[in-house]
Enzyme design. Structure first.
Site, PDB file in Angstrom:
ATOM      1  N   CYS A  21       0.833  -1.202   0.000  1.00  0.00           N
ATOM      2  CA  CYS A  21       0.000   0.000   0.000  1.00  0.00           C
ATOM      3  C   CYS A  21       0.874   1.262   0.000  1.00  0.00           C
ATOM      4  O   CYS A  21       1.570   1.513  -0.968  1.00  0.00           O
ATOM      5  CB  CYS A  21      -1.000  -0.028   1.153  1.00  0.00           C
ATOM      6  SG  CYS A  21      -2.351   1.163   0.944  1.00  0.00           S
ATOM      7  N   HIS A  37      -3.789  -4.820  -0.268  1.00  0.00           N
ATOM      8  CA  HIS A  37      -3.425  -5.364   1.044  1.00  0.00           C
ATOM      9  C   HIS A  37      -3.508  -6.890   1.000  1.00  0.00           C
ATOM     10  O   HIS A  37      -4.591  -7.455   1.175  1.00  0.00           O
ATOM     11  CB  HIS A  37      -4.377  -4.836   2.122  1.00  0.00           C
ATOM     12  CG  HIS A  37      -4.155  -3.409   2.480  1.00  0.00           C
ATOM     13  ND1 HIS A  37      -3.214  -3.014   3.406  1.00  0.00           N
ATOM     14  CD2 HIS A  37      -4.747  -2.277   2.036  1.00  0.00           C
ATOM     15  CE1 HIS A  37      -3.237  -1.700   3.520  1.00  0.00           C
ATOM     16  NE2 HIS A  37      -4.156  -1.221   2.699  1.00  0.00           N
ATOM     17  N   GLU A  66      -2.606  -8.955   3.223  1.00  0.00           N
ATOM     18  CA  GLU A  66      -2.982  -9.455   4.553  1.00  0.00           C
ATOM     19  C   GLU A  66      -4.481  -9.368   4.805  1.00  0.00           C
ATOM     20  O   GLU A  66      -4.988  -9.957   5.765  1.00  0.00           O
ATOM     21  CB  GLU A  66      -2.207  -8.690   5.636  1.00  0.00           C
ATOM     22  CG  GLU A  66      -2.707  -7.297   5.955  1.00  0.00           C
ATOM     23  CD  GLU A  66      -2.301  -6.221   4.957  1.00  0.00           C
ATOM     24  OE1 GLU A  66      -2.608  -5.043   5.219  1.00  0.00           O
ATOM     25  OE2 GLU A  66      -1.688  -6.551   3.908  1.00  0.00           O
TER      26      GLU A  66
END
Length: 213
Positions: A79, A187, A189
């Site tokens: 990001c 992202h 994650e």
């Protein structure tokens, strides 16, 4: 072990939870010696580019990251981390790390979606990417897989650094870099199974690179 860079503009805890889920050893750290000894470094980021760069410069972590790259050790930006690996960001008129050539640009609110409606900024939600060149990060990930994006600015490196693109009003770069030096605008994650696979691929690359030394 992977090192997750610890500074005041990152989402380190979310990244650590994802790595814990995968059983990948990791540590959140700002210690240059720990970072240097890690098999690879994850450089997350949220918030504004200017604030993130200020934190890096104040703590000296900007030079730690540059040394990481100069030594050929693997690095993954996420990001805002992805954005400030470039030379410059339009956000806050920010001189960035200059690890990869290019700049970060604001989405044009005059761009329209496939129905002709103006896009909303920030780009927020799930979107699929199109792979433009081979990449270790994307091994085993289905072409139709979607990833989670939250951003108002997008990376614009030279074409030879573009690994994958995404479309939001217009096509933009979603992954850039090269072997062992990658930056993803989304992202991983927060992207479910495809994101976890990407992180696992990064760890595998780091482990194999360390074993080969």
């Amino acid at each position: 072990m992977l090192a997750i860079l610890d500074y005041k503009a990152g989402n380190q805890t979310s990244v650590r939870r994802a790595l814990d889920h995968l059983g990948i050893p990791c540590v959140i750290t700002a210690d240059p010696e720990v970072i240097q000894g890690a098999a690879g470094v994850i450089f997350p980021g949220v918030g504004a580019a200017g604030q993130a760069m200020n934190e890096l410069v104040t703590t000296g972590l900007d030079e730690v990251l540059r040394r990481q790259v100069q030594a050929g050790r693997p690095l993954l930006g996420i990001c805002v981390g992805c954005q400030i690996m470039l030379d410059y960001s339009q956000e806050n008129d920010t001189k960035a790390l200059g690890i990869i050539p290019g700049e970060c640009r604001l989405f044009n609110p005059a761009w329209t979606d496939e129905d002709g409606a103006p896009i909303r900024v920030p780009h927020m939600g799930w979107n699929h990417i199109v792979q433009r060149r081979p990449c270790e990060l994307l091994k085993g990930i289905e072409p139709e897989a979607e990833f989670y994006f939250v951003h108002s600015y997008y990376p614009a490196p030279p074409e030879e650094y573009v690994i994958a693109t995404c479309t939001y009003g217009a096509e933009f770069c979603a992954i850039h870099g090269g072997p062992g030096l990658w930056a993803v605008q989304f992202h991983p994650e927060k992207s479910g199974r495809p994101g976890l696979r990407l992180l696992a691929n990064f760890h595998r690359y780091c482990t194999e690179a360390a074993d080969a030394q």
